[in-house]
Design an enzyme around this catalytic site. Structure first.
Site, PDB file in Angstrom:
ATOM      1  CG  MET A  41     -17.968  31.392 -19.888  1.00  0.00           C
ATOM      2  SD  MET A  41     -17.146  31.721 -21.465  1.00  0.00           S
ATOM      3  CE  MET A  41     -18.341  32.765 -22.247  1.00  0.00           C
ATOM      4  CG  LEU A  57     -19.964  37.458 -23.792  1.00  0.00           C
ATOM      5  CD1 LEU A  57     -19.856  35.956 -23.477  1.00  0.00           C
ATOM      6  CD2 LEU A  57     -19.802  37.606 -25.278  1.00  0.00           C
ATOM      7  CG  LEU A  63     -15.202  39.522 -22.483  1.00  0.00           C
ATOM      8  CD1 LEU A  63     -14.205  38.433 -22.090  1.00  0.00           C
ATOM      9  CD2 LEU A  63     -16.551  38.878 -22.790  1.00  0.00           C
ATOM     10  NE  ARG A  81     -22.022  37.409 -32.905  1.00  0.00           N
ATOM     11  CZ  ARG A  81     -20.761  37.044 -32.838  1.00  0.00           C
ATOM     12  NH1 ARG A  81     -19.876  37.869 -32.332  1.00  0.00           N
ATOM     13  NH2 ARG A  81     -20.364  35.869 -33.262  1.00  0.00           N
ATOM     14  CE1 TYR A  89     -24.556  27.419 -26.046  1.00  0.00           C
ATOM     15  CE2 TYR A  89     -24.990  29.505 -27.158  1.00  0.00           C
ATOM     16  CZ  TYR A  89     -24.264  28.757 -26.251  1.00  0.00           C
ATOM     17  OH  TYR A  89     -23.247  29.339 -25.541  1.00  0.00           O
ATOM     18  CB  SER A  96     -24.183  25.736 -22.682  1.00  0.00           C
ATOM     19  OG  SER A  96     -23.001  25.385 -22.003  1.00  0.00           O
ATOM     20  NE  ARG A 130     -18.446  39.358 -15.105  1.00  0.00           N
ATOM     21  CZ  ARG A 130     -19.324  40.334 -15.304  1.00  0.00           C
ATOM     22  NH1 ARG A 130     -20.614  40.104 -15.244  1.00  0.00           N
ATOM     23  NH2 ARG A 130     -18.900  41.563 -15.565  1.00  0.00           N
ATOM     24  CE1 TYR A 131     -19.888  38.211 -19.013  1.00  0.00           C
ATOM     25  CE2 TYR A 131     -18.909  36.157 -19.777  1.00  0.00           C
ATOM     26  CZ  TYR A 131     -18.778  37.467 -19.396  1.00  0.00           C
ATOM     27  OH  TYR A 131     -17.540  38.061 -19.400  1.00  0.00           O
ATOM     28  CB  CYS A 162      -7.551  40.766 -16.734  1.00  0.00           C
ATOM     29  SG  CYS A 162      -6.036  40.800 -15.785  1.00  0.00           S
ATOM     30  CG  HIS A 229     -11.767  31.770 -25.977  1.00  0.00           C
ATOM     31  ND1 HIS A 229     -11.537  33.016 -26.513  1.00  0.00           N
ATOM     32  CD2 HIS A 229     -13.079  31.513 -26.176  1.00  0.00           C
ATOM     33  CE1 HIS A 229     -12.673  33.484 -27.004  1.00  0.00           C
ATOM     34  NE2 HIS A 229     -13.632  32.602 -26.814  1.00  0.00           N
ATOM     35  CG  ASP A 306     -17.886  18.736 -23.891  1.00  0.00           C
ATOM     36  OD1 ASP A 306     -16.918  19.147 -24.556  1.00  0.00           O
ATOM     37  OD2 ASP A 306     -18.160  17.537 -23.723  1.00  0.00           O
ATOM     38  CD  GLU A 309     -16.687  29.019 -26.462  1.00  0.00           C
ATOM     39  OE1 GLU A 309     -17.352  28.192 -25.792  1.00  0.00           O
ATOM     40  OE2 GLU A 309     -16.808  30.251 -26.324  1.00  0.00           O
ATOM     41  CD  GLU A 313     -14.159  28.115 -32.164  1.00  0.00           C
ATOM     42  OE1 GLU A 313     -14.600  28.434 -31.049  1.00  0.00           O
ATOM     43  OE2 GLU A 313     -13.185  28.674 -32.691  1.00  0.00           O
ATOM     44  CB  CYS A 365      -2.217  43.915 -16.471  1.00  0.00           C
ATOM     45  SG  CYS A 365      -3.044  42.342 -16.597  1.00  0.00           S
ATOM     46  CB  CYS A 368      -4.251  47.085 -15.291  1.00  0.00           C
ATOM     47  SG  CYS A 368      -5.879  47.265 -14.551  1.00  0.00           S
ATOM     48  CB  CYS A 373      -8.299  45.685 -12.130  1.00  0.00           C
ATOM     49  SG  CYS A 373      -8.796  45.008 -13.705  1.00  0.00           S
TER      50      CYS A 373
HETATM   51 FE1  FES Z   1      -5.200  42.968 -15.787  1.00  0.00          FE
HETATM   52 FE2  FES Z   1      -6.604  45.061 -14.792  1.00  0.00          FE
HETATM   53  S1  FES Z   1      -6.503  44.364 -16.828  1.00  0.00           S
HETATM   54  S2  FES Z   1      -5.295  43.684 -13.731  1.00  0.00           S
END
Ligand code: FES
Length: 384
Positions: A41, A57, A63, A81, A89, A96, A130-131, A162, A229, A306, A309, A313, A365, A368, A373
């Site tokens: 992430m 995010l 997410l 936020r 931070y 990070s 990702r972010y 996921c 998490h 690290d 979190e 946290e 899933c 889902c 996906c």
């Molecule tokens: Fe798990 Fe789409 S939410 S495969």
């Protein structure tokens, strides 16, 4: 479970992957150069990056789906936020460390791979977040510029969810469709590795190092709190495999430690009013302290380096607030040589297996309904 039994379980799982899957195109499978991309992430390396990190995010529908106004809502939430999160931070040194550690892990892993897997050498290290920078788009373009034709997307979440690995792969598939429509770069995915013996050994080593700081009289009574998490119950009830996979890592680590200490798996970082998976780490620590427990080690079991979190946290909020010297945290894996050797072993085995993903990745899933996906799986599997 004995170590031997654990090893057999690992081998059996690996065998099942091989049998259960379409294989990658043979000519693409065993030829270097091989780009190995550590996916995570990410986190803001500097304070000015905090706002954009939060915006990306909250804009991630994999997410947290917020409906058709998600981009607008994400802008608002990020704006609200940013001051508080930027302050957090600032308290951990101004950013990070996840980028620093990820780049180090990727480079060291590739050095080992060049030695132990010469058929697919040279292995070229990349990091894609990702972010936060380096974002997946930018890493993808760099790989194209470097002439990479064979690439491995290696999730740095050992346990699949996921919300994390799934979201990163969905993003990667979209970028690949956009930037490489002719599919000149062939991808395969390492989508989970929760019970790899090297991962378990690296965690166990760091826990043992912390256990050794206690008086031998109390050492075996120290409570180990494995903290991961949390996820909203709506995600769990969709059929997400994450809780089961985190549990499997805990059992593998406890096997390495000989099950000498009492332990629990607990969940951190809950936000908002909806129900989340518990027990919460903070509540657990408070409750155990109230019962008179003074010796605990919190083990971040779903993070490989690290970040906020662990450093904020866990260290400042949860442990710091107890004021109990016997409540400690096991060091994160960061630059652990055993951990980096495990990363190299996972990639080597994956390349030898010549598969696109694990069979588990292909089973969405049960509940889902996400088009992302569906299309990402279709994208990666058509490369077989
Ligand atoms: Fe798990 Fe789409 S939410 S495969």
């Amino acid at each position: 479970m004995h170590l031997r039994a654990l090893h057999l379980l690992h081998q059996t799982t690996r065998g099942a992957f091989r049998r259960g899957l379409a294989t990658a195109a043979p000519e693409a499978a065993l030829k270097g150069p091989t780009g190995v991309v550590l996916l995570n992430m990410g986190g803001p390396s500097t304070l000015p990056e905090v706002h954009d990190f939060l915006y990306r995010l909250f804009a991630d529908e994999d997410l947290m789906p917020l409906g058709k106004y998600q981009p607008t809502l994400a802008k608002f939430i990020a704006w609200r936020r940013t001051p508080k999160i930027a302050h957090h931070y600032a308290e951990i040194g101004g950013g990070s460390p996840i980028r620093k550690w990820s780049e180090y892990q990727a480079e060291e892993m590739c050095k080992i791979l060049d030695r132990i897997a010469p058929a697919t050498a040279p292995h070229v290290p990349y990091v894609a977040f990702r972010y936060a920078a380096p974002l997946t788009d930018d890493t993808f373009v760099k790989m194209q510029q470097d002439g990479i034709k064979r690439a491995v997307a290696f999730t740095q979440y050992p346990q699949y969810s996921c919300s994390t690995t799934g979201s990163s792969f969905n993003e990667l598939a979209k970028i690949a469709e956009r930037l490489d429509p002719e599919e000149e770069m062939k991808w395969s995915l390492i989508d989970r590795w929760p019970t790899h013996p090297g991962l378990a050994k690296a965690f166990a080593q760091n826990i043992q190092k912390t256990l050794d700081t206690y008086d031998p009289e109390v050492r075996d009574k120290v409570i180990l709190l494995f903290s991961a998490h949390s996820l909203p119950m709506s995600v769990i009830n969709r059929g997400d495999p994450y809780p089961q996979e985190v549990g499997s890592t805990v059992q593998a680590v406890m096997a390495q430690l000989g099950f000498r200490n009492p332990y629990r798996l607990v969940w951190q970082s809950q936000v908002g009013p909806v129900p989340w998976l518990g027990a919460q780490t903070a509540d657990t620590v408070k409750s155990l302290v109230a019962r008179g427990e003074k010796n605990m080690i919190i083990v971040p079991i779903a993070f490989t380096s690290d970040h906020i979190e662990t450093l904020h946290e866990l260290d400042l909020e949860i442990i710091g607030e107890t004021g109990e010297p016997g409540i400690k945290r096991a060091e994160s894996l960061n630059g652990s040589p055993v951990f980096i050797e495990a990363l190299a072993d996972i990639v080597k085995t994956h390349l030898q297996q010549d598969v696109v993903s694990s069979p588990q990745y292909q089973l969405r899933c049960p509940m889902c309904t996400s088009e992302n996906c569906k299309t990402s799986r279709a994208h990666f599997l058509k490369q077989t």
